[in-house]
Each structure stands twice: as C-alpha cells, then as structure tokens.
Design a protein around this motif. Structure first.
Motif, short mmCIF file in Angstrom:
data_model
loop_
_atom_site.label_atom_id
_atom_site.label_comp_id
_atom_site.label_asym_id
_atom_site.label_seq_id
_atom_site.Cartn_x
_atom_site.Cartn_y
_atom_site.Cartn_z
N LEU A 148 55.43 53.46 43.96
CA LEU A 148 56.31 54.34 43.21
C LEU A 148 56.76 53.83 41.68
CD1 LEU A 148 59.05 55.37 45.91
CD2 LEU A 148 56.79 56.57 45.30
N PHE A 149 56.34 54.42 40.63
CA PHE A 149 56.50 53.88 39.53
C PHE A 149 56.42 54.97 38.34
CE2 PHE A 149 52.08 54.66 39.52
CZ PHE A 149 51.38 54.55 38.43
N ASP A 150 57.09 54.79 37.25
CA ASP A 150 57.01 55.93 36.23
C ASP A 150 55.88 55.46 35.19
OD1 ASP A 150 57.46 57.78 34.21
OD2 ASP A 150 59.75 57.03 33.77
N CYS A 151 54.70 56.49 35.35
CA CYS A 151 53.61 56.10 34.20
C CYS A 151 53.68 56.60 33.19
CB CYS A 151 52.33 56.49 35.24
SG CYS A 151 52.11 58.29 35.30
N ASP A 152 54.59 57.54 32.77
CA ASP A 152 54.82 58.12 31.51
C ASP A 152 56.02 57.89 30.76
OD1 ASP A 152 55.96 59.85 33.26
OD2 ASP A 152 54.74 61.67 32.57
N ASP A 153 57.16 57.22 31.44
CA ASP A 153 58.12 56.81 30.73
C ASP A 153 58.95 58.05 30.56
OD1 ASP A 153 57.77 54.15 30.49
OD2 ASP A 153 56.67 54.54 28.83
N ASP A 154 58.89 59.19 31.53
CA ASP A 154 59.91 60.23 31.29
C ASP A 154 61.00 60.27 32.28
OD1 ASP A 154 58.74 60.58 33.71
OD2 ASP A 154 57.87 62.74 33.56
N GLY A 155 61.24 58.98 32.89
CA GLY A 155 62.49 58.86 33.85
C GLY A 155 62.20 59.41 35.31
N LEU A 189 41.43 46.12 38.84
CA LEU A 189 42.57 46.44 37.77
C LEU A 189 42.46 47.47 36.60
CD1 LEU A 189 45.22 44.67 36.56
CD2 LEU A 189 43.72 43.18 35.46
N TYR A 190 43.42 48.09 36.71
CA TYR A 190 43.40 49.33 35.67
C TYR A 190 44.51 48.67 34.71
CZ TYR A 190 40.79 52.33 38.68
OH TYR A 190 39.64 52.85 39.26
N ARG A 191 44.28 48.71 33.41
CA ARG A 191 45.14 48.44 32.39
C ARG A 191 45.70 49.78 31.66
NH1 ARG A 191 44.81 47.09 26.68
NH2 ARG A 191 46.49 45.72 25.97
N GLY A 192 47.12 49.54 31.67
CA GLY A 192 47.93 50.90 31.25
C GLY A 192 47.47 51.24 29.74
N GLN A 193 47.13 52.47 29.42
CA GLN A 193 47.10 52.84 28.30
C GLN A 193 48.20 53.91 27.59
OE1 GLN A 193 43.84 51.94 26.35
NE2 GLN A 193 44.30 50.65 28.45
N GLY A 194 49.22 54.04 28.48
CA GLY A 194 50.39 55.03 28.18
C GLY A 194 50.01 56.34 28.60
#
Length: 528
Positions: free
Chosen positions: A7-14, A94-99
């Motif tokens: 569980l995590f926030d991948c697009d910073d929408d809360g 390993l997948y590097r986050g691009q936002g």
C-alpha cells in the motif's frame, strides 16, 4: 506459494494505491511467466465506504514478466519519487519511480537482479549512511527442468495424500543483503555483514526493527520449517545472530516452526517492541514478549493466541490498533498450501481455504479471538497469503488488502463504529531517506505511551502504509510527540491534536495536516 501486496501513494494525491505480486505456473514460467506485479490506482471519490481502483499496470510501465513474490516500495535514490522492488523466482525487479504512477525498469544496472528463489524483502539504513539498503530472503532451490516427482517421498505426502514436495527434502538457499552505494547501484554484502545464512534455511518473511532500543535497526528473518534468525546490529556494518540466545529461533517446545509472516509491536505498552510470527498448521502462531536485557519470553499460550491458531496455516499479519482503543490488536490471514486437502475437509477441521483470525487486545496481556463478532467469518474462506495494512479511505481506521491464491485480492474496510479517536503521522526526513524508514515515533497521553516505527517490508512479503497510526481511546489528549529519526536524532513536536493526518518534517515540526474523511453510518465491524 504466492506473494505479497504493498500500500503506497504513487501519485501524491493523498490516497493509497495498491501493488500486488503475481505468481505464475511452471509451464508459463518456462516461456516468460506472468507480469511480476499489478498496480491498482485509487480513483478519487467522495464516498469513503466504497473505494474504487483501476488497473494501470500497462500505463505504469510495469512490463517485466516472471514469478513475483514480495512487493516493497521505497525512495531508494532519494529523488522524491517512490520506487517499486519486487522479488521472485530466478530474478528480482527494480522499477524506478518517474512520478504520477509511472516507472522505469532499472534492474540490470542496479545490481539487484539476484538469482534463485527470492522471497521476502525489507529495507533499512542499517549502516546509517543515509541510503536505504535491502535484505532479501531466499527459499528453496528449484530446477524447473528437473522438478521433484509429485508425491515421490515421505516429505511429499500430507495426511496420507500425495502433494507437491517441499520445503523439507529440498535444498535451501542463502540470503542476500544489498548495500546502497548512493549512486543508484547496490553491492551484495551478506557474507561480509554476517547475514548470508550459510545454513541455507528456508527464508520467507523479513522485517527490520530496533528491538533493543539502541537506535540502530536489527533484522528478524522468519524461516519455514527451520530455526529463525534475529540479527543484532553491531553498528559497524556487521550483525550477530542472537535468535537462539534471546529465545525466538524455536517455538516453546524447542522445535523449529513453519514461520511465514512477522510483525513487531508493543502489545503491552512497556516501551519495547514485541514479536509475533504466523506459523504452519499444528504449530500455533507465536507471540514473544520483549524482556529487554533478558531476551524474549514465549507468551503464545498465556496470551490466548496459541490455541485458536493451531488448526490453521498463518501468513500475512500485523500489530494494528483496529478499534482505536490505544492497544494494538492482531489480524492473521490463513490458507493451506495443499489444494488436495479439499478432498479431506469432511475428515479434518480445516481444508485448503481457511478463515481469518482477529485477536482483540484486552490490555491485560491476553487477547480475545473475535473474527465472528467482527463479521470476518461471514466472508468466504480462501487460501490467503500476503496482507498489507493501511487507512484506504483516510477515515482514521486501519483497513486491509489481502492476496488470495488463485483468486482476486480482497479489500476489507474497517467500519468500527465506536467513538474512539486516532491520529496518523506522515514522517518526512530531510536530505536523505525521505520516507523516514526506520524512524520511531513515541506518542504520550495522560493514560499511556505508544511507539511505532516506519517499516518497508513486513507481514508476509508485503508492505504496509508508511504512515503511522495511533489509536487514542475516548477523549484522550495528546501530551507529547517525539520522533527519533533514522540517523538517531530526536525531535519533540508540539501542537498535535487527534483525528487528523499530520505531516512532520525533520527540523521543521508540523508542516501539514488534514482532518479525517467523515465516516459513514454502517454496521460495525468489517466489510468486504
């Protein structure tokens, strides 16, 4: 086997998004396998009691195929975007986050490719250099071109039925520790650090925690059908296994157990983290009370956890305060490993698909099993594996997402309707380790003191919400909040009030807050 969920926030929408590891089959694996991981994005909406998700795996760039096991999410390169690390058979990814929920496969150049049958993964800055390192357990050695013959020996039968082989009777694998070089690459240092598992036990769950309160992360490894490890951090880049000395390598009867899931939590509020392990059938789930300098004492039976768990095979689990009364409870998801047991269910108490176990903390050192009262026994049984815990709808109650073997995941919303308060913390470290993995928060009220640590890798091959949740009971006021950051620095944070999500930034105190989403009136308990 099947794996875990994050569980995590991948697009910073809360809002929490969900990543689920995917298994495969031997036949498909020989030609590439299935997608390692599926990513579900939470669709923003007003209704708190019916969260909706959409599958964005393809648009997210998560294309690698194989056989996935553990899922973890960290910002390993400290660029402000969270990254995905998935273990599996034959290789890791390993997948590097691009936002904005987009990822790039950087496995080959990272040094985290791995080999063999990798299972659990857990992250920590074990050497306190500011960069996150990752420990990976490995399970059994399997050659797809020379598989054990089904039901070929005593270790390949169960209750008189021919079943798939393992783990007993199969060769084990060593474990791996990858030190972050700080340049986007990792160095494998397990032998140098003393955590390589030269015994080649059957490694599954792994979790970091500061069990001895010395401000350095230690490592627990849950091994299936073999003794467990508790590696003490020597503060010089090496570890010493004190599992046997401190009393957590074996069960109370002195035998090894089939350990799968693991969680740390201070169930008795004495300021020390206690250990809970989910185990195989007829090996009750184990609760070890932390006695400080005197090691751990097995409280499995006196706590009343042992007997209800004996018929089941336990996997994902966590210490979480599910009713917000200020005392952490325990949820365990169960499921057998042998589908053939469906043929014997009339003869035995349990089969392949099994129910939940929910233990409510009674605040006196004992627990009550209340899965029926909470509505969990009304849900269809399944053979469950990974479980991740977090507040999916930001209403101040902890929910659960569960991996089911051969079936879609289950989302369970916590609808407890009491008036107890809670508070949730989002910790942000300055400069390095932005998600504050390994940081500890101590919350004090007039009635009690609670501690929690930020974990990346827990339960069974899963990752919980990185935010820290504390139940506060009725009308309980917060008197003091103290954060010990992963580098050992301690900071007091005044002005925290209940019933909100509070962001604390290292050196700046409270830098943001938002009230919980209003709760909707529903029947108390859990809903699927």
């Amino acid at each position: 086997m099947s794996g875990g969920v994050a569980l995590f926030d991948c697009d910073d929408d809360g809002l929490l998004d969900v990543a689920v590891a995917n298994g495969s089959s031997v036949d498909r694996l020989k030609t590439g396998g299935d997608l390692f991981v599926t990513l579900y994005h939470r669709i923003p909406q007003r209704t708190a009691n019916s969260p909706k998700f959409e599958n964005i795996t393809a648009s997210g760039g998560l294309t690698r195929k194989g056989w996935g096991m553990a899922v973890t999410v960290v910002d390993y390169d400290n660029d402000g975007r969270r990254d995905l690390f998935v273990t599996g058979y034959g290789r890791n990814v390993l997948y590097r986050g691009q936002g904005q929920c987009k990822f790039q496969d950087v496995t080959d150049k990272s040094g985290l490719l791995g080999s063999g049958f990798s299972a659990g993964a857990a992250w920590a800055d074990y050497d306190r250099d500011g960069d996150l390192d990752v420990f990976v357990t490995r399970y059994v050695f399997i050659d797809l071109n020379n598989l054990p013959q089904f039901g070929s020996s005593q270790s390949c039968t169960y209750r008189g039925i021919r079943v798939q082989c393992g783990p007993r009777g199969l060769p084990g694998e060593s474990d791996l520790l990858y030190r972050n070089r700080g340049d986007g690459t990792f160095e494998e240092v397990s032998k140098k650090a003393g955590v390589s598992d030269d015994n080649k036990y059957y490694g599954l769950g792994a979790i970091w925690a500061d069990y001895d309160n010395d401000s350095w992360p230690d490592l627990f490894v849950a091994n299936d059908a073999t003794p467990n490890y508790l590696y003490h951090n020597n503060k010089d880049g090496t570890f010493t296994d004190f599992g046997l000395t401190l009393g957590v390598s074996y069960g109370e009867s002195g035998t090894e157990q089939g350990s799968m899931g693991v969680t740390w939590g201070d169930f008795d509020l004495d300021g020390r983290l206690d250990l809970f392990i989910s185990n195989f059938e007829n090996e009750p789930n184990a609760l070890y009370k932390n006695m400080g300098g005197n090691g751990f004492i097995d409280r499995t039976l006196p706590s009343k956890i042992g007997q209800p768990s004996r018929p089941y095979v336990g996997w994902g689990t966590a210490f979480e305060d599910l009713d917000n009364d200020g005392w952490v409870d325990l949820l365990v998801v169960n499921g057998h490993v042998y589908p053939q047991l469906e043929l014997t269910q009339a003869k035995y108490q349990t089969g392949f698909r099994q129910p939940f176990l929910l233990f409510r903390n009674l605040s006196d050192g004992t627990f009550a099993e209340i899965s029926s009262e909470a509505g969990l026994r009304a849900l269809p049984p399944a053979s469950r594996r990974g479980a991740a815990f977090g507040d999916l709808n930001n209403d101040g109650r902890i929910d659960v997402v569960i991996v089911n073997l051969g079936e879609p995941p289950t989302v369970i919303l916590n609808t407890t309707s009491n008036q107890n308060q809670s508070v949730t913390f989002n910790l942000v470290q300055a400069k390095v380790n932005r998600d504050a993995i390994g940081a500890r928060l101590t919350l004090r009220t007039s009635k009690r003191s609670q501690i929690r640590e930020v974990e990346a890798g827990a339960s069974y091959l899963s990752q919980n919400d990185l935010r820290l949740h504390f139940g506060l009971g009725l009308e309980e006021k917060i008197e003091r909040v103290e954060v010990r950051w992963s580098n050992g620095e301690v900071e007091s944070v005044p002005g925290v009030t209940a019933n909100q999500i509070v962001t604390i930034t290292q050196g700046k105190g409270i830098t943001g807050s938002s009230p919980y989403v209003a709760r909707e009136p529903v029947q108390s308990g859990f809903i699927r």
